[in-house]
Motif scaffolding. Structure first.
Motif, PDB file in Angstrom:
ATOM      1  N   UNK A  79     -10.706  10.699  -8.368  1.00 32.20           N
ATOM      2  CA  UNK A  79      -9.754   9.637  -8.680  1.00 32.20           C
ATOM      3  C   UNK A  79      -8.371  10.268  -8.816  1.00 32.20           C
ATOM      4  N   UNK A  80      -7.623  10.216  -7.737  1.00 31.04           N
ATOM      5  CA  UNK A  80      -6.283  10.794  -7.736  1.00 31.04           C
ATOM      6  C   UNK A  80      -5.265   9.720  -7.345  1.00 31.04           C
ATOM      7  N   UNK A  81      -4.030  10.119  -7.243  1.00 25.89           N
ATOM      8  CA  UNK A  81      -2.969   9.163  -6.931  1.00 25.89           C
ATOM      9  C   UNK A  81      -3.176   8.531  -5.563  1.00 25.89           C
ATOM     10  N   UNK A  82      -3.624   9.307  -4.609  1.00 23.18           N
ATOM     11  CA  UNK A  82      -3.855   8.772  -3.268  1.00 23.18           C
ATOM     12  C   UNK A  82      -4.924   7.683  -3.302  1.00 23.18           C
ATOM     13  N   UNK A  83      -6.004   7.964  -4.052  1.00 23.19           N
ATOM     14  CA  UNK A  83      -7.066   6.962  -4.161  1.00 23.19           C
ATOM     15  C   UNK A  83      -6.557   5.703  -4.853  1.00 23.19           C
ATOM     16  N   UNK A  84      -5.817   5.850  -5.947  1.00 23.39           N
ATOM     17  CA  UNK A  84      -5.323   4.693  -6.685  1.00 23.39           C
ATOM     18  C   UNK A  84      -4.378   3.847  -5.838  1.00 23.39           C
ATOM     19  N   UNK A  85      -3.526   4.512  -5.053  1.00 23.80           N
ATOM     20  CA  UNK A  85      -2.613   3.765  -4.179  1.00 23.80           C
ATOM     21  C   UNK A  85      -3.391   2.983  -3.126  1.00 23.80           C
ATOM     22  N   UNK A  86      -4.399   3.636  -2.545  1.00 17.50           N
ATOM     23  CA  UNK A  86      -5.207   2.952  -1.523  1.00 17.50           C
ATOM     24  C   UNK A  86      -6.000   1.797  -2.134  1.00 17.50           C
TER      25      UNK A  86
END
Length: 281
Positions: A79-86
């Motif tokens: 769960x990182x920023x890329x995942x949260x944005x997507x």
């Protein structure tokens, strides 16, 4: 003793060096112990952080897409920023889809309907509370009559009409064979009359059915009685008239759907829906 002190004073640096050499092992043991403890604490702290990071890398998620036929998607990811944005992008798309579906459902259900008496709802003018119930009833009656006409419905021939038609056909048949009463008929003539009247009855029903989409009348769909409207447009009277309004819309949908089923056919004889015997909502 004086000689020893004199020697120590004369060799101060040597004495200090010897003292350091003697004290160093014990001091180094203490210092190294403290250093080992600090290093161990640091290692343990880093290990805990690594464990936490590993846990984040293996976070289990399950995404349910709200569309029939689509199975939930499950996975272990970081769960990182890329995942949260997507994830936010997907949620926004789903929200937009649901909003479009809601608007389409509302449009289909609304069907450009209009309230029969707009000034009645939600709150009628105080000066019209005594006259609006009668106006609502007349509007309701007119709406039901128009609905029956719009779906191409009508009454089947009544028993009285059928008896009159068959009696006239029988008289014509007897006149053709020069007989005045059925009692005068031979067995063969009686059989011929029966066949003729049967064809007449079926033909009469078929002719009546050709001009209609299905059989239905105001009595069949249970339109409110003329003396059923309330005295005033307030309290229970408002509830009753609101009930009239939404029941009309429901019956309108049901009857329109039945009429659509019969549209491809030219006659009730061939249509799948022949007659509405009774419709209660």
């Amino acid at each position: 003793m004086n000689a020893v002190l004199h020697w120590i004073k004369a060799n101060v640096y040597t004495v200090i060096a010897v003292a350091i050499m003697i004290a160093a092992p014990a001091g180094m043991w203490v210092v190294s112990g403290n250093m080992n403890k600090a290093v161990q604490d640091e290692v343990e702290q880093r290990a805990r952080k690594i464990t936490e990071l590993a846990r984040f890398e293996k976070t289990s998620i399950s995404f349910h897409y709200p569309v029939p036929g689509n199975e939930p998607v499950s996975a272990s990811i970081a769960v990182n920023r890329r995942f949260l944005d997507r994830y936010q992008e997907v949620v926004d798309v789903v929200r937009e889809d649901m909003e479009r579906v809601r608007e389409e459902v509302f449009r289909i259900n609304h069907k450009d309907r209009e309230i029969l008496v707009p000034e009645l709802f939600p709150v009628p003018p105080p000066r019209r509370v005594e006259t609006l119930p009668q106006k609502m009833y007349r509007a309701l009656q007119g709406a039901y009559e128009q609905l029956i006409a719009d779906i191409g419905a009508g009454d089947p021939p009544t028993t009285e009409e059928m008896i009159e038609n068959i009696s006239a056909a029988q008289e014509r048949y007897l006149a053709q064979i020069l007989k005045r009463e059925t009692a005068e008929l031979t067995e063969e003539e009686h059989a011929g009359l029966t066949e003729h009247l049967t064809k007449t009855r079926l033909s009469y029903y078929a002719d009546a059915a050709k001009g209609l989409n299905l059989y239905a009348s105001l009595e069949d769909i249970n339109v409110p009685a003329e003396d059923d409207y309330p005295d005033r447009a307030e309290g229970d009277g408002m509830s009753r008239m609101f009930d009239w309004q939404w029941r009309f819309w429901i019956k309108q949908d049901i009857l329109s759907a039945l009429a659509m089923c019969n549209e491809p056919y030219n006659s009730i004889v061939d249509a799948p829906v022949k007659r509405v015997v009774s419709l209660f909502v």
